[in-house]
Design a protein around this motif. Structure first.
Motif, PDB file in Angstrom:
ATOM      1  N   PRO A 182       0.944  -1.258   0.141  1.00 28.79           N
ATOM      2  CA  PRO A 182       0.233   0.054   0.121  1.00 28.79           C
ATOM      3  C   PRO A 182       0.925   1.364  -0.084  1.00 28.79           C
ATOM      4  CG  PRO A 182      -0.912  -1.376   1.603  1.00 28.79           C
ATOM      5  CD  PRO A 182       0.490  -2.339   0.913  1.00 28.79           C
ATOM      6  N   ASP A 183       1.903   1.188   0.535  1.00 29.88           N
ATOM      7  CA  ASP A 183       2.811   2.467   0.612  1.00 29.88           C
ATOM      8  C   ASP A 183       3.859   2.596  -0.796  1.00 29.88           C
ATOM      9  OD1 ASP A 183       4.682   0.380   0.743  1.00 29.88           O
ATOM     10  OD2 ASP A 183       5.622   1.152   2.568  1.00 29.88           O
ATOM     11  N   ASN A 184       3.344   1.939  -1.836  1.00 29.58           N
ATOM     12  CA  ASN A 184       3.944   1.768  -3.072  1.00 29.58           C
ATOM     13  C   ASN A 184       5.349   1.505  -3.302  1.00 29.58           C
ATOM     14  OD1 ASN A 184       1.474   3.005  -4.366  1.00 29.58           O
ATOM     15  ND2 ASN A 184       2.198   5.057  -3.884  1.00 29.58           N
ATOM     16  N   GLN A 185       5.885   0.704  -2.159  1.00 24.76           N
ATOM     17  CA  GLN A 185       7.070  -0.142  -2.179  1.00 24.76           C
ATOM     18  C   GLN A 185       6.768  -1.405  -2.750  1.00 24.76           C
ATOM     19  OE1 GLN A 185      10.230   1.744  -1.359  1.00 24.76           O
ATOM     20  NE2 GLN A 185       8.704   3.255  -1.034  1.00 24.76           N
ATOM     21  N   SER A 186       7.862  -2.036  -3.486  1.00 22.26           N
ATOM     22  CA  SER A 186       7.673  -3.240  -4.013  1.00 22.26           C
ATOM     23  C   SER A 186       7.594  -4.252  -2.823  1.00 22.26           C
ATOM     24  CB  SER A 186       9.070  -3.716  -4.560  1.00 22.26           C
ATOM     25  OG  SER A 186       9.454  -2.820  -5.773  1.00 22.26           O
ATOM     26  N   CYS A 187       6.909  -5.395  -2.922  1.00 23.29           N
ATOM     27  CA  CYS A 187       6.421  -6.241  -2.166  1.00 23.29           C
ATOM     28  C   CYS A 187       7.426  -7.249  -1.890  1.00 23.29           C
ATOM     29  CB  CYS A 187       5.174  -6.751  -2.406  1.00 23.29           C
ATOM     30  SG  CYS A 187       4.659  -8.046  -1.204  1.00 23.29           S
ATOM     31  N   ASN A 188       8.116  -7.493  -0.718  1.00 24.51           N
ATOM     32  CA  ASN A 188       9.206  -8.387  -0.574  1.00 24.51           C
ATOM     33  C   ASN A 188       8.671  -9.604   0.019  1.00 24.51           C
ATOM     34  OD1 ASN A 188       8.851  -7.685   2.037  1.00 24.51           O
ATOM     35  ND2 ASN A 188      10.749  -6.664   2.151  1.00 24.51           N
ATOM     36  N   LYS A 189       7.512  -9.582   0.513  1.00 23.81           N
ATOM     37  CA  LYS A 189       6.761 -10.938   0.995  1.00 23.81           C
ATOM     38  C   LYS A 189       6.611 -12.124  -0.023  1.00 23.81           C
ATOM     39  CE  LYS A 189       2.760 -12.575   3.807  1.00 23.81           C
ATOM     40  NZ  LYS A 189       1.545 -12.255   4.382  1.00 23.81           N
ATOM     41  N   CYS A 190       6.397 -11.580  -1.204  1.00 22.38           N
ATOM     42  CA  CYS A 190       6.257 -12.734  -2.412  1.00 22.38           C
ATOM     43  C   CYS A 190       7.192 -12.487  -3.267  1.00 22.38           C
ATOM     44  CB  CYS A 190       4.995 -12.514  -3.065  1.00 22.38           C
ATOM     45  SG  CYS A 190       4.941 -10.592  -3.655  1.00 22.38           S
ATOM     46  N   ASP A 191       8.398 -11.904  -2.986  1.00 26.99           N
ATOM     47  CA  ASP A 191       9.437 -11.701  -3.456  1.00 26.99           C
ATOM     48  C   ASP A 191       9.194 -11.170  -5.131  1.00 26.99           C
ATOM     49  OD1 ASP A 191      12.335 -11.856  -4.085  1.00 26.99           O
ATOM     50  OD2 ASP A 191      12.273 -13.911  -4.919  1.00 26.99           O
ATOM     51  N   TYR A 192       8.389  -9.968  -4.769  1.00 29.46           N
ATOM     52  CA  TYR A 192       7.865  -9.367  -6.059  1.00 29.46           C
ATOM     53  C   TYR A 192       7.253  -9.967  -7.037  1.00 29.46           C
ATOM     54  CZ  TYR A 192      11.776  -6.924  -3.843  1.00 29.46           C
ATOM     55  OH  TYR A 192      12.619  -6.454  -2.771  1.00 29.46           O
ATOM     56  N   SER A 193       6.788 -11.447  -6.716  1.00 29.46           N
ATOM     57  CA  SER A 193       6.015 -11.992  -7.787  1.00 29.46           C
ATOM     58  C   SER A 193       4.494 -11.969  -7.764  1.00 29.46           C
ATOM     59  CB  SER A 193       6.452 -13.434  -7.728  1.00 29.46           C
ATOM     60  OG  SER A 193       5.880 -13.927  -6.457  1.00 29.46           O
ATOM     61  N   GLY A 194       4.075 -11.454  -6.793  1.00 31.70           N
ATOM     62  CA  GLY A 194       2.537 -11.250  -6.652  1.00 31.70           C
ATOM     63  C   GLY A 194       1.992 -12.638  -6.046  1.00 31.70           C
ATOM     64  N   ARG A 195       2.519 -13.755  -5.773  1.00 31.66           N
ATOM     65  CA  ARG A 195       2.085 -14.887  -5.304  1.00 31.66           C
ATOM     66  C   ARG A 195       2.916 -15.600  -4.266  1.00 31.66           C
ATOM     67  NH1 ARG A 195      -2.060 -16.710  -8.435  1.00 31.66           N
ATOM     68  NH2 ARG A 195      -1.918 -18.753  -7.619  1.00 31.66           N
ATOM     69  N   GLU A 196       2.380 -16.037  -3.177  1.00 32.03           N
ATOM     70  CA  GLU A 196       3.199 -16.594  -2.127  1.00 32.03           C
ATOM     71  C   GLU A 196       2.876 -18.341  -1.928  1.00 32.03           C
ATOM     72  OE1 GLU A 196       2.031 -15.183   1.610  1.00 32.03           O
ATOM     73  OE2 GLU A 196      -0.033 -15.072   1.108  1.00 32.03           O
ATOM     74  N   LYS A 197       3.596 -18.919  -1.311  1.00 31.36           N
ATOM     75  CA  LYS A 197       3.553 -20.417  -1.231  1.00 31.36           C
ATOM     76  C   LYS A 197       2.330 -20.610  -0.121  1.00 31.36           C
ATOM     77  CE  LYS A 197       6.411 -22.629   1.335  1.00 31.36           C
ATOM     78  NZ  LYS A 197       7.780 -23.626   1.967  1.00 31.36           N
ATOM     79  N   CYS A 198       1.558 -21.496  -0.814  1.00 35.36           N
ATOM     80  CA  CYS A 198       0.496 -22.269  -0.166  1.00 35.36           C
ATOM     81  C   CYS A 198       0.878 -22.854   1.083  1.00 35.36           C
ATOM     82  CB  CYS A 198      -0.478 -23.021  -1.109  1.00 35.36           C
ATOM     83  SG  CYS A 198      -1.876 -23.774  -0.341  1.00 35.36           S
TER      84      CYS A 198
END
Length: 345
Positions: A182-198
């Motif tokens: 939301p702060d327009n920073q790249s998301c490092n939770k998903c390693d910038y892929s937009g998807r995360e491990k189930c």
């Protein structure tokens, strides 16, 4: 999934099948021994004393938190009447059998289906417990075990994860798939892929099949369930005491007669005709009812004499009644004159 086994064509998966009628006996059933007429039934029980009746009354009232002891202490017994009655009891010990298809993960167990014809449901030996002791036993039927592919997972041993539809990943909860927080920073939770491990399947996309425990194969077989149970019926002769008959169900009496055989014979020569008639009726009913889908192993019958004493007493110049009954000298006093409403805080 399940083969057709000779002698077990009606067996269903998971149980629920009807009880299997036993085969006709190869030898005639033993004829009951005729119960000899008793020239003298020992049914004389001395009436309880006034002191014992008062003591039983006192113990009964002391067990009630809302009953005052004043009627026991100050009440005056005016009359004691005996109304003894008889209870006839018939017990029939039976064995019944049902079958069902069962399954378990295949891990190398012995396979024996088709080697030879399996024994019939009533040909399998089962050791009954002591007479009139309820018990259940499950026995695997020989020559019915085979291997089948597990249906729920189609033999794969695993099934797709419903949380990620088998992909192993889900839309990232941190960026909602946009790759930016939301702060327009790249998301490092998903390693910038937009998807995360189930998290449900740890990224594998599959879950181990619970039915076959991941083996892909099942051992299917027929289980025989053997049930021994005691069927019981009572008859209590009517009396004019006024005590409700259901009160007598929890007390014992003086045993006058006992008989045990594979098949018992109706009581003969008993002084109360209604007891003899009840004996004949219940024995007939049991033999008709419990030979349809089970085997009668043993029967026993008993007659008890149950004492009932009606005690009339007065308290504050008003008449009341209580009953003392059974070997246990239980008391019933529905019209107890001095009670209060109380509650536990």
């Amino acid at each position: 999934m399940f083969d057709s086994i000779p002698g077990y064509e009606g067996t269903v998966a998971g149980g629920g099948g009807a009880y299997l009628p036993p085969p006709m006996p190869s030898v005639p059933m033993p004829v009951p021994e005729h119960a000899a007429s008793h020239p003298e039934w020992n049914d004389n029980i001395p009436s309880i004393s006034e002191g014992r009746a008062r003591q039983a009354f006192e113990e009964y009232v002391s067990s009630k938190c809302c009953y005052s002891s004043a009627p026991v202490r100050d009440g005056i017994i005016t009359k004691m009447e005996s109304f003894n009655t008889y209870r006839y009891r018939l017990e029939t010990f039976t064995e019944s059998r049902t079958t069902k298809w069962s399954q378990e993960p295949y891990t190398g167990q012995r396979i024996d289906a088709g080697i030879q014809r399996p024994p019939g449901p009533w040909e399998i030996a089962a050791q009954p417990p002591s007479y009139f002791t309820d018990h259940k036993e499950t026995i695997r039927v020989p020559y019915t075990s085979s291997i089948k592919k597990c249906n729920p997972c189609s033999g794969m041993g695993k099934s797709s994860c419903s949380s990620c539809t088998g992909t192993g990943s889900k839309v990232c909860s941190g960026c909602n798939g946009s790759r930016q927080r939301p702060d327009n920073q790249s998301c490092n939770k998903c390693d910038y892929s937009g998807r995360e491990k189930c998290s449900s399947c740890s990224g594998s996309g599959f879950h181990k099949c619970d039915t076959c425990d991941g083996k892909g194969q099942l051992l299917v077989f027929i289980n025989l369930k053997v049930k021994w149970s005691t069927e019981k019926d009572d008859y209590v002769a009517q009396d004019s005491s006024g005590l409700r008959l259901e009160k007598l169900g929890k007390v014992s009496g003086k045993e006058l007669f006992r008989d045990a055989q594979i098949m018992v014979y109706p009581v003969m020569g008993f002084p109360d005709v209604s007891v003899a008639q009840a004996s004949e009726r219940l024995i007939r009913d049991h033999q008709v009812k419990y030979t349809k889908n089970s085997r009668i192993i043993q029967q026993r019958q008993m007659i008890e004499l149950i004492t009932i004493t009606r005690v009339n007493y007065t308290w504050k110049e008003k008449p009341y009644v209580y009953y003392v009954y059974g070997n246990e000298l239980k008391v019933n006093a529905d019209d107890y004159p001095d009670t209060c409403c109380c509650s536990v805080m």
